[in-house]
Design a protein around this motif. Structure first.
Motif, PDB file in Angstrom:
ATOM      1  N   ILE A  90       0.845  -1.188   0.000  1.00  6.94           N
ATOM      2  CA  ILE A  90       0.000   0.000   0.000  1.00  6.94           C
ATOM      3  C   ILE A  90       0.882   1.240   0.000  1.00  6.94           C
ATOM      4  CG2 ILE A  90      -0.181   0.109   2.526  1.00  6.94           C
ATOM      5  CD1 ILE A  90      -3.110   0.991   2.149  1.00  6.94           C
ATOM      6  N   THR A  91       0.396   2.317  -0.649  1.00  7.51           N
ATOM      7  CA  THR A  91       1.126   3.581  -0.676  1.00  7.51           C
ATOM      8  C   THR A  91       0.660   4.461   0.482  1.00  7.51           C
ATOM      9  OG1 THR A  91      -0.468   4.721  -2.102  1.00  7.51           O
ATOM     10  CG2 THR A  91       1.246   3.418  -3.189  1.00  7.51           C
ATOM     11  N   PRO A  92       1.568   5.178   1.137  1.00 11.24           N
ATOM     12  CA  PRO A  92       1.190   5.916   2.347  1.00 11.24           C
ATOM     13  C   PRO A  92       0.353   7.166   2.118  1.00 11.24           C
ATOM     14  CG  PRO A  92       3.517   6.230   1.856  1.00 11.24           C
ATOM     15  CD  PRO A  92       3.020   5.186   0.905  1.00 11.24           C
ATOM     16  N   ALA A  93       0.553   7.879   1.023  1.00 12.35           N
ATOM     17  CA  ALA A  93      -0.160   9.143   0.828  1.00 12.35           C
ATOM     18  C   ALA A  93      -1.568   8.924   0.286  1.00 12.35           C
ATOM     19  CB  ALA A  93       0.631  10.065  -0.094  1.00 12.35           C
ATOM     20  N   ARG A  94      -1.689   8.188  -0.820  1.00 18.72           N
ATOM     21  CA  ARG A  94      -2.997   7.994  -1.451  1.00 18.72           C
ATOM     22  C   ARG A  94      -3.706   6.738  -0.975  1.00 18.72           C
ATOM     23  NH1 ARG A  94      -5.897  11.863  -3.291  1.00 18.72           N
ATOM     24  NH2 ARG A  94      -7.252  10.164  -3.950  1.00 18.72           N
ATOM     25  N   ARG A  95      -3.041   5.895  -0.169  1.00 19.79           N
ATOM     26  CA  ARG A  95      -3.645   4.667   0.355  1.00 19.79           C
ATOM     27  C   ARG A  95      -4.044   3.689  -0.769  1.00 19.79           C
ATOM     28  NH1 ARG A  95      -2.325   7.780   4.171  1.00 19.79           N
ATOM     29  NH2 ARG A  95      -3.427   7.831   6.159  1.00 19.79           N
ATOM     30  N   ILE A  96      -3.281   3.671  -1.845  1.00 19.98           N
ATOM     31  CA  ILE A  96      -3.566   2.779  -2.968  1.00 19.98           C
ATOM     32  C   ILE A  96      -3.001   1.395  -2.673  1.00 19.98           C
ATOM     33  CG2 ILE A  96      -3.101   2.311  -5.409  1.00 19.98           C
ATOM     34  CD1 ILE A  96      -2.873   5.367  -5.786  1.00 19.98           C
ATOM     35  N   ILE A  97      -3.813   0.364  -2.831  1.00 18.71           N
ATOM     36  CA  ILE A  97      -3.291  -1.000  -2.799  1.00 18.71           C
ATOM     37  C   ILE A  97      -2.559  -1.216  -4.118  1.00 18.71           C
ATOM     38  CG2 ILE A  97      -3.823  -3.455  -2.692  1.00 18.71           C
ATOM     39  CD1 ILE A  97      -6.281  -2.769  -1.053  1.00 18.71           C
ATOM     40  N   SER A  98      -1.237  -1.269  -4.053  1.00 19.48           N
ATOM     41  CA  SER A  98      -0.425  -1.339  -5.267  1.00 19.48           C
ATOM     42  C   SER A  98      -0.138  -2.761  -5.706  1.00 19.48           C
ATOM     43  CB  SER A  98       0.893  -0.594  -5.060  1.00 19.48           C
ATOM     44  OG  SER A  98       1.604  -1.152  -3.968  1.00 19.48           O
ATOM     45  N   ALA A  99      -0.363  -3.737  -4.818  1.00 21.64           N
ATOM     46  CA  ALA A  99      -0.133  -5.140  -5.175  1.00 21.64           C
ATOM     47  C   ALA A  99      -0.917  -6.034  -4.239  1.00 21.64           C
ATOM     48  CB  ALA A  99       1.360  -5.482  -5.095  1.00 21.64           C
ATOM     49  N   TYR A 100      -1.366  -7.182  -4.784  1.00 23.18           N
ATOM     50  CA  TYR A 100      -2.032  -8.198  -3.982  1.00 23.18           C
ATOM     51  C   TYR A 100      -1.732  -9.552  -4.604  1.00 23.18           C
ATOM     52  CZ  TYR A 100      -5.571  -7.498  -7.674  1.00 23.18           C
ATOM     53  OH  TYR A 100      -6.225  -7.352  -8.890  1.00 23.18           O
ATOM     54  N   HIS A 101      -1.510 -10.529  -3.747  1.00 23.83           N
ATOM     55  CA  HIS A 101      -1.148 -11.857  -4.232  1.00 23.83           C
ATOM     56  C   HIS A 101      -1.475 -12.875  -3.147  1.00 23.83           C
ATOM     57  CE1 HIS A 101       0.993 -14.956  -6.436  1.00 23.83           C
ATOM     58  NE2 HIS A 101       1.710 -15.229  -5.366  1.00 23.83           N
ATOM     59  N   ILE A 102      -1.962 -14.040  -3.533  1.00 23.56           N
ATOM     60  CA  ILE A 102      -2.301 -15.108  -2.590  1.00 23.56           C
ATOM     61  C   ILE A 102      -1.417 -16.311  -2.849  1.00 23.56           C
ATOM     62  CG2 ILE A 102      -4.093 -16.765  -1.904  1.00 23.56           C
ATOM     63  CD1 ILE A 102      -6.149 -14.607  -2.305  1.00 23.56           C
ATOM     64  N   ASP A 103      -0.884 -16.890  -1.776  1.00 20.10           N
ATOM     65  CA  ASP A 103      -0.045 -18.079  -1.897  1.00 20.10           C
ATOM     66  C   ASP A 103      -0.202 -18.906  -0.632  1.00 20.10           C
ATOM     67  OD1 ASP A 103       2.640 -19.725  -2.162  1.00 20.10           O
ATOM     68  OD2 ASP A 103       2.381 -18.658  -4.061  1.00 20.10           O
ATOM     69  N   ASP A 104       0.260 -20.145  -0.692  1.00 21.93           N
ATOM     70  CA  ASP A 104       0.150 -21.024   0.474  1.00 21.93           C
ATOM     71  C   ASP A 104       1.413 -21.023   1.325  1.00 21.93           C
ATOM     72  OD1 ASP A 104       1.852 -22.400  -1.170  1.00 21.93           O
ATOM     73  OD2 ASP A 104       0.604 -24.197  -1.356  1.00 21.93           O
ATOM     74  N   SER A 105       2.342 -20.096   1.045  1.00 19.03           N
ATOM     75  CA  SER A 105       3.570 -20.025   1.826  1.00 19.03           C
ATOM     76  C   SER A 105       3.995 -18.579   2.024  1.00 19.03           C
ATOM     77  CB  SER A 105       4.701 -20.795   1.137  1.00 19.03           C
ATOM     78  OG  SER A 105       5.251 -20.032   0.077  1.00 19.03           O
ATOM     79  N   ARG A 106       4.966 -18.388   2.925  1.00 18.64           N
ATOM     80  CA  ARG A 106       5.563 -17.072   3.155  1.00 18.64           C
ATOM     81  C   ARG A 106       6.978 -17.046   2.589  1.00 18.64           C
ATOM     82  NH1 ARG A 106       6.347 -15.893   8.580  1.00 18.64           N
ATOM     83  NH2 ARG A 106       5.982 -13.653   8.271  1.00 18.64           N
ATOM     84  N   ASP A 107       7.189 -17.776   1.507  1.00 19.29           N
ATOM     85  CA  ASP A 107       8.513 -17.925   0.931  1.00 19.29           C
ATOM     86  C   ASP A 107       8.873 -16.753   0.016  1.00 19.29           C
ATOM     87  OD1 ASP A 107       8.816 -20.289   2.290  1.00 19.29           O
ATOM     88  OD2 ASP A 107       8.179 -21.548   0.602  1.00 19.29           O
ATOM     89  N   THR A 108      10.049 -16.841  -0.584  1.00 18.60           N
ATOM     90  CA  THR A 108      10.576 -15.739  -1.385  1.00 18.60           C
ATOM     91  C   THR A 108       9.774 -15.488  -2.653  1.00 18.60           C
ATOM     92  OG1 THR A 108      12.807 -16.191  -0.559  1.00 18.60           O
ATOM     93  CG2 THR A 108      12.629 -14.913  -2.587  1.00 18.60           C
ATOM     94  N   LEU A 109       9.310 -16.538  -3.335  1.00 19.76           N
ATOM     95  CA  LEU A 109       8.631 -16.344  -4.615  1.00 19.76           C
ATOM     96  C   LEU A 109       7.369 -15.495  -4.480  1.00 19.76           C
ATOM     97  CD1 LEU A 109       8.415 -16.816  -7.618  1.00 19.76           C
ATOM     98  CD2 LEU A 109       7.311 -19.020  -7.153  1.00 19.76           C
ATOM     99  N   PRO A 110       6.428 -15.821  -3.584  1.00 17.41           N
ATOM    100  CA  PRO A 110       5.241 -14.965  -3.496  1.00 17.41           C
ATOM    101  C   PRO A 110       5.565 -13.544  -3.039  1.00 17.41           C
ATOM    102  CG  PRO A 110       5.247 -16.614  -1.746  1.00 17.41           C
ATOM    103  CD  PRO A 110       6.303 -17.005  -2.713  1.00 17.41           C
ATOM    104  N   ALA A 111       6.543 -13.396  -2.151  1.00  8.94           N
ATOM    105  CA  ALA A 111       6.941 -12.052  -1.735  1.00  8.94           C
ATOM    106  C   ALA A 111       7.491 -11.265  -2.915  1.00  8.94           C
ATOM    107  CB  ALA A 111       7.977 -12.130  -0.615  1.00  8.94           C
TER     108      ALA A 111
END
Length: 254
Positions: A90-111
């Motif tokens: 999210i961007t701090p000034a305009r509060r825009i969600i700039s990215a969203y992604h769903i995955d089954d792990s907290r690994d490097t690829l989804p990040a």
């Protein structure tokens, strides 16, 4: 997927289920008993699956330029009884969600996928700064992304723990608090689902939530504008009318 009811019925369903965070079962009940529109619980879920790919196209096409400094985090959801994770930036000034992604792990690829989308429309002449918690997947992903950048490399700032035990955490904690507020808003809009039966369902609801959040939802800190104001939406007074406009615009993109 084809729908048998009118666009107005579809958009009323999205208004109750997505914009107002009402469960699919209660949405079907409202449509039947208030508007006399026959729709089952499964019909409402089918509507989200139908609308989501079009809204995803709309979200990416009209995100516009975003700030070079952004905050990111992942929050857990349940899919088929198992933990999965939704990544947001999210961007701090305009509060825009700039990215969203769903995955089954907290690994490097989804990040990495989430961060790559977050900076896609950031200014090319500035060094992006991404603020996250201490999950090492973000740092590894930034190293990977920077290998392809000759200049304007990505900087990473960490906010660790619940207390400010270092200068960096103290300085950037307001950004972490911003993404945590977004996560709470997302939880409100997803809690009625009580978990998801499939990843497709989770992706659909999340995509539609982002459409609502970025283009419809008024923010007090933005003088009650949406994060991404559009003339063709602000001129429409009803939520169902806004959903119809988004979908019709998305149809023209395909």
């Amino acid at each position: 997927m084809n729908i048998r009811n009118s666009m107005n019925t579809l958009c009323l369903a999205l208004t109750f289920h997505i914009s107002l965070g009402i469960s699919a079962r209660k949405t079907a009940y409202i449509l039947k008993n208030v508007f006399e529109l026959p729709a089952s619980y499964q019909t409402i879920l089918n509507y989200t699956l139908y609308a989501a790919p079009h809204c995803h196209t709309f979200n990416l096409q009209f995100k516009g330029e975003v700030e070079s400094t952004q905050a990111g985090d992942e929050t857990y959801i349940k899919i088929a009884g198992k933990h999965a994770y939704t990544y947001f930036f999210i961007t701090p000034a305009r509060r825009i969600i700039s990215a969203y992604h769903i995955d089954d792990s907290r690994d490097t690829l989804p990040a990495t996928i989430a961060m790559n989308e977050a900076i896609r429309t950031a200014p090319h002449d500035e060094n992006p700064t991404l603020i996250t918690d201490g999950n090492p997947s973000y740092l590894a992903g930034i190293h990977f992304l920077n290998q392809a950048r000759d200049e304007n490399i990505i900087s990473h700032k960490k906010v660790v723990g619940l207390q400010n035990l270092d200068a960096e955490s103290e300085r950037f904690r307001p950004f972490k608090q911003l993404i945590e507020r977004l996560n709470r808003t997302y939880k409100f809009h997803t809690q009625a689902a009580n978990g998801f039966n499939s990843k497709a369902g989770a992706m659909a609801l999340t995509t539609l939530f982002v459409t609502y959040y970025n283009f419809f939802r008024p923010h007090a800190g933005l003088n009650y504008q949406a994060p991404i104001p559009r003339d063709d939406l602000t001129s429409i007074s009803t939520l169902q009318g806004k959903w119809a406009q988004v979908l019709n615009t998305a149809f023209s993109l395909n």
